[in-house]
Design a protein around this motif. Structure first.
Motif, mmCIF file in Angstrom:
data_model
loop_
_atom_site.group_PDB
_atom_site.id
_atom_site.type_symbol
_atom_site.label_atom_id
_atom_site.label_comp_id
_atom_site.label_asym_id
_atom_site.label_seq_id
_atom_site.Cartn_x
_atom_site.Cartn_y
_atom_site.Cartn_z
ATOM 1 N N ARG A 112 -22.059 -15.523 -21.167
ATOM 2 C CA ARG A 112 -22.690 -16.014 -22.428
ATOM 3 C C ARG A 112 -24.220 -15.427 -22.492
ATOM 4 N N ILE A 113 -25.069 -14.855 -21.513
ATOM 5 C CA ILE A 113 -25.694 -14.084 -22.091
ATOM 6 C C ILE A 113 -25.530 -12.402 -22.614
ATOM 7 N N GLN A 114 -23.507 -12.068 -22.219
ATOM 8 C CA GLN A 114 -23.488 -11.055 -22.604
ATOM 9 C C GLN A 114 -22.630 -11.627 -24.447
ATOM 10 N N ALA A 115 -23.135 -12.256 -24.937
ATOM 11 C CA ALA A 115 -22.300 -13.003 -25.693
ATOM 12 C C ALA A 115 -23.692 -12.811 -27.053
ATOM 13 N N LEU A 116 -24.467 -13.339 -26.391
ATOM 14 C CA LEU A 116 -26.149 -12.890 -27.065
ATOM 15 C C LEU A 116 -26.561 -12.058 -27.656
ATOM 16 N N ARG A 117 -26.269 -10.619 -26.396
ATOM 17 C CA ARG A 117 -26.396 -9.877 -25.998
ATOM 18 C C ARG A 117 -25.631 -8.674 -27.736
#
Length: 426
Positions: free
Chosen positions: A408-413
């Protein structure tokens, strides 16, 4: 460039006396502040255990990061920024992106305190005004620090410390009568506003303990500046008296001011009749003046300032400070050497209080630190941690606070929540 040899010569900070939890452990603060007044307020909360999450624009961060002196090894971490942001974590969020705003609201939903000092209207444009945030989190204590308040005819005005000094009448009171008034070298209106904001936040947290509800707090630079004019404001309101610039003398007590001995200037403050008697009888060996029926009364001394100053200058000029300082101290006469900042920071008084030390930094090894003046013997301030780089704690905050996984963090990034994504090259 930081003078690392000078920094390394400072004493390392002492460990806190108590090993238990900080008095504000468990309190989470979402910090949308920049420059001085807001960051100093949240830093005090962080010093005593609050988890302060500084929300900054990705890459650039707080404008105060760029105030000198800077060090090439520490991009966007100038000394003034390090002074106002220790013990915090930084997350870089693009508040103009839907994903960045989503993360901000998620942080607010589980926070105890939000502090902001943007220009009026900015938080509304983000959709993070108090009414919106209250719907997200009714327990939220929302502190807004501004120049002239968030409502009324002057809410749109920008303001900085020296403007508040000027418009409050503070500058008109300081300096010498034969020239324009002067501002203070230190940003005292920002600092005092920070203190007021911290107090307001703690009061609101105490109120929430009773009813479980947060509230909106407002602290304005101009309001604090009026307070900082001191009792002169009440003197004016009761008599119409307009304070004059008196240089280093006092319009209310005499003899008070700067005097010169053989080797340095020093300040004496005779705040009452008893001090006056001790000064002239025990220090200057002039019992005739000490017990003069006219001069022994404060109001009469104000009219005889020139005479008293002349006597004191003549006597003090006969010996160095090393002669006068112990005599003044033994007699209980409030006095002190007029020091440079360098002399003050290196003084025995500062050393005995542990006010100046060094703390570890992940890049420089050590950086200087000014300890908090708040001393609590059972729940002391926690050990100081250096102020963070822009967005240094983004991933940790998302994972630990919001429970986001790596995917999820990578998707937000990838969506630009943490700033523009650098293009890849083939």
């Amino acid at each position: 460039m930081f003078d690392q040899a000078r920094i390394n010569a400072l004493p390392a900070q002492d460990a806190p006396a108590a090993k238990g939890p900080g008095v504000l452990d468990g309190i989470r603060v979402i910090d949308f502040t920049h420059f001085v007044a807001g960051p100093l307020a949240t830093m005090t909360l962080a010093d005593f255990g609050a988890d302060v999450i500084k929300v900054e624009a990705p890459g650039k961060g707080d404008d105060f990061r760029y105030y000198p002196p800077a060090d090439p090894e520490l991009p966007a971490q100038g000394a003034p920024y390090l002074w106002t942001n220790r013990n915090k974590r930084s997350i870089g969020l693009d508040m103009k992106s839907p994903q960045g705003l989503e993360v901000a609201k998620a942080l607010i939903a589980d926070a105890d305190v939000l502090v902001e000092n943007f220009s009026t209207g900015v938080m509304e444009r983000f959709g993070l005004d108090y009414e919106t945030c209250r719907q997200i989190n009714p327990r939220l204590v929302y502190c807004s620090v501004s120049a002239y308040g968030r409502s009324g005819p002057y809410a749109d005005r920008l303001g900085f410390d020296p403007i508040a000094q000027a418009e409050s009448g503070f500058i008109s009171m300081n300096g010498y009568p034969d020239r324009q008034g002067v501002r203070t070298g230190s940003a005292i209106m920002d600092i005092s506003t920070a203190m007021c904001a911290t107090n307001a936040i703690l009061l609101a947290l105490m109120a929430r303990q009773r009813d479980g509800l947060g509230q909106f707090l407002e602290v304005a630079l101009f309001d604090t500046a009026i307070l900082m004019t001191g009792f002169a404001a009440m003197q004016h309101l009761t008599t119409g008296y307009e304070p004059k610039r008196n240089g280093n003398t006092s319009p209310d007590t005499c003899p008070s001011g700067v005097f010169q001995c053989q080797d340095m200037p020093f300040y004496i403050n005779c705040g009452n009749d008893g001090i006056f008697v001790r000064l002239f009888e025990q220090v200057l060996d002039r019992p005739d003046i000490a017990h003069d029926p006219v001069l022994s009364k404060r109001a009469n001394r104000l009219e005889q300032r020139d005479f008293l100053f002349k006597v004191m200058e003549e006597e003090f000029g006969k010996h160095p400070w090393s002669h006068w300082q112990p005599k003044l101290r033994a007699a209980g006469v409030p006095s002190g050497q007029v020091r440079t900042l360098a002399q003050a920071l290196a003084s025995d008084e500062a050393r005995s209080r542990g006010l100046v030390n060094r703390i570890e930094h992940p890049v420089k090894g050590w950086i200087p630190n000014i300890a908090t003046p708040l001393r609590l013997n059972r729940t002391p301030a926690k050990a100081s941690v250096a102020a963070p780089a822009v967005g240094a704690d983004t991933d940790a905050i998302l994972h630990e606070v919001l429970g986001f996984d790596a995917e999820r963090i990578q998707a937000l990034r990838d969506a630009g929540a943490f700033g523009a994504v650098a293009p890849t090259t083939a």
